[in-house]
Design a protein around this motif. Sequence first.
Motif, PDB file in Angstrom:
ATOM      1  N   THR A  95       0.851  -1.190   0.000  1.00  0.00           N
ATOM      2  CA  THR A  95       0.000   0.000   0.000  1.00  0.00           C
ATOM      3  C   THR A  95       0.885   1.238   0.000  1.00  0.00           C
ATOM      4  N   THR A 127      -4.181   6.826  -2.548  1.00  0.00           N
ATOM      5  CA  THR A 127      -3.690   5.659  -1.810  1.00  0.00           C
ATOM      6  C   THR A 127      -4.002   4.431  -2.655  1.00  0.00           C
ATOM      7  N   HIS A 129      -3.437   0.242  -3.525  1.00  0.00           N
ATOM      8  CA  HIS A 129      -3.001  -1.111  -3.184  1.00  0.00           C
ATOM      9  C   HIS A 129      -2.399  -1.734  -4.433  1.00  0.00           C
TER      10      HIS A 129
ATOM     11  N   SER B 121      -1.514  -3.399   4.980  1.00  0.00           N
ATOM     12  CA  SER B 121      -2.121  -3.512   3.645  1.00  0.00           C
ATOM     13  C   SER B 121      -3.308  -4.458   3.619  1.00  0.00           C
TER      14      SER B 121
END
Lengths: 517, 517
Positions: A95, A127, A129, B121
């Motif tokens: 992340t 942000t 992932h 994460s």
Amino acid sequence: MAFKFQLNPDIKFEYNPEFLARAAENESKLITHQHVIKNWLTLNPQQQLTSLPKELIKVPLQRDDYRILDFGTHYVGHLSLDINIHGAKMDAPLTLKFQFAEIPAELGLASSNYNGWLSRSWIAEETLHIDHLPIHLQLPRRYSFRYVKITVIDTSPKWKITFANPTITATSAVDESQFPNPTSQDPELRAIERVSTKTLAECMQTVFEDGPKRDQRLWLGDLYLQALANYATFKQNKLVTHCLYLFAGMPTTSGLVSANIFTHGQLAPDDTFLFDYSLFFISCLKDYVLQTHDVSTGLNLYPVAKKQLDLALKHLNGIGKLQLPSTWPAFIDWGNNADKTTAGQGVLIKVLRDFLKLTTNLGLSINRRYPAALEQAVTYAQSNLFDIKKGLFFSGPNHEFNLYSQVWMALSKTLPSNETTKLMTTTYQDFFPVTGIATPYMYHFIVTALLESGLKAEGRQLIKTYWGGMLTQHADTFWEAYKPEDLTYSPYGSPLVNSYCHAWSCTPVYLIKKYHL
Amino acid sequence: MAFKFQLNPDIKFEYNPEFLARAAENESKLITHQHVIKNWLTLNPQQQLTSLPKELIKVPLQRDDYRILDFGTHYVGHLSLDINIHGAKMDAPLTLKFQFAEIPAELGLASSNYNGWLSRSWIAEETLHIDHLPIHLQLPRRYSFRYVKITVIDTSPKWKITFANPTITATSAVDESQFPNPTSQDPELRAIERVSTKTLAECMQTVFEDGPKRDQRLWLGDLYLQALANYATFKQNKLVTHCLYLFAGMPTTSGLVSANIFTHGQLAPDDTFLFDYSLFFISCLKDYVLQTHDVSTGLNLYPVAKKQLDLALKHLNGIGKLQLPSTWPAFIDWGNNADKTTAGQGVLIKVLRDFLKLTTNLGLSINRRYPAALEQAVTYAQSNLFDIKKGLFFSGPNHEFNLYSQVWMALSKTLPSNETTKLMTTTYQDFFPVTGIATPYMYHFIVTALLESGLKAEGRQLIKTYWGGMLTQHADTFWEAYKPEDLTYSPYGSPLVNSYCHAWSCTPVYLIKKYHL
């Protein structure tokens, strides 16, 4: 440009398919250039940007580590970079938080603390992932930035990451490798010319945007100034044609052009209407025909220009006094503390003159109602708005003396030439150094009023102190808002949503060239 | 399963292309079902979930407003919804935060406060910018959830949004509309069967995942239990074939199978090695051949099974004592406070027996070294690890008495049948009610040890108190971690990264059917 929100849900628009087709014909292709990272930065204990020691660049990163990328100057475009994994296999997603910044100060502010009234959605951060490494990551959204802070929200205890090859694919309607050279002999003005040219180039995308960070929109007041700067530099006139047809193609059912147009996604006019912005369609078309000699477009769009004036003149009363309804306010500048009625009267007079010039330049005959209206408006201003004793114009029921009135009355040439010079001399004595004004937009008109009224040295000096002041603050492009007396000023409650590359601040290159500064 | 991180960067793997090709041949297609929202929820002043009054569902939302979607039960899949705009044109991006939750408690926790050691994460949230409305939004990443909280980070002061048609496209390797019926007559056990079947189905994706929220990975210890539950329910045996070939296809150069395999993205074995997990390849293959009669696969994979045992037997010393190196620890259960050597000895004995059965079932001859090793290991345990006075096994240099040792010694049938019954009776007296154990994985082995040792009522009751305890907490699926004496327990420092639908908790449906509970 953006300040006060209008809500006009009942206003209907009537699109003109022919004009929109012309707009489409005149679309420009964006030119792209790739730029690799110039410096890897970090924050020192005083939270200031400083170079990252070379040996640290390739040190793998884990939770809470960060890197700051510096592309050397401001660009508008898409970030890409390679992300590599070090250690074990990827046993959790990666992340990352990306914070894009036009100036270093933006990096020091947490978006979670933002409480400004402008949409938080403009805060330039993402942000993401990432489920698979290594990756050549291409961020999908366009950003306007020089710096990017990438914080590792987390890897896993078993692996770390490194970044490589950060690159921006920068876009502009003009070729940034072929910038015109400055024209001034003065090194400071030459520097100002370069940065205003850069500012203009960055705002020239598929339309003349007001700010590529925010609002990313075609505003008429900004277009008016950008077009002038464009004629003095890139001469990318097709982009002006495109934008004029867009405004002309989406008026209200009454024929009024909107203050701005949304061009990302579905084309649409905003339901915001500003008296001066609508009228600047006329001034912008006048400049366009003068610069391009494109009489055909001029004749096509002349009825739209005339319509704006006709709508304005409905609010000129029998004795030449402009009385605007609250639904069609004059913008003049940010803020609603100053009385703007006299400045609005000045705008009308100035635009009436532009309209007459446009009509003549297109070889059309002049309906006598327009010179008549001009005379009425001028006479009213001379007789009812000018304080002979003070040598200044006042505004509103409380006879307020403000800088806006003097500037727009000077620009409108309501007084004879020598008296305008006196007006601006008095203005210079009474209102300088300027305080309380934060927009390069208004500063443009102040400087123009000085230069047009024969106060060349003062106009030249104001460019140096105001735009030069931003250079002292290391501006790569000129800002939406700059208040010399308050360097942390934001009209929005936080610099996080300030635009630091803003169209309406790009005019010095035009002023310096036009007035041979 | 996940607890202690191993780092083995020097271990090399040797892939077996033939086995990987067989794995590929046995891939299952995922079955998808669409489910629309069941309830719109909100939080009451006590921060508890409560129904949103119907008249509020369509009220447009702006900055800081939120909606909580409830899909009625747990699913694994992709969220989609329509987002509509109300008011003016979109003059700023829309920013939304999505928080996915398997249980309500996750919604009450801020990810910014997370300080657990497991990767941040895994926190199931996304912040998305949406540039164009209306939109049919399809979130790109798979999540495991029942609830979704969507918070409007911001619209703009000029417009609001509404959500419509929230839908999950749920995936599983099995058809969730055709769940097998419970077999027990007891209503509570029937409820437990239903939820364990649901848990299993949700973890059955392209492989048997340990948890679809986290780690989304094929762990051997979990596979061993999932396969048993699968034979008792869906009989989707091809998925077991696929997973066995994956483990067999990616051993180390020494032939050791990894504790788990990454299957999202590029196939890869993890560099984590657990003694018991490696050995469970044998038990799992034994069960597979018994259940499927697929002797061909059994014979193909037999050398891999044999290899795991041969590697284990290297650590059995001359007097039958298992002495494991620190690089190949026995997992047994989370936590490193208990001594696990006797439990490890029990695992070896139990798996040796499984290996002999497997060899026989495949019609192969038995090399006499294996029965000899079994006898040695059993004799060592009987003579050196059993406290006759207490009637319990002890473990390690400090002669520690723990539940792990008794359970694995019972499962290994190290003592004669009637003495194993006595062992578990003593265990029941000394160690119940169980405390300090948080994994349904270990509870599975405790229950099995009770049931196998003739303590049927106690085994049945433990299923009711332990898995039934999760039902009392409104579990839609069984959890990775559940500690009856500490309902807020998380092994990771925060429930935000707990998995609330976890493979190793799916076994009651198998136990209830096998032991006719």
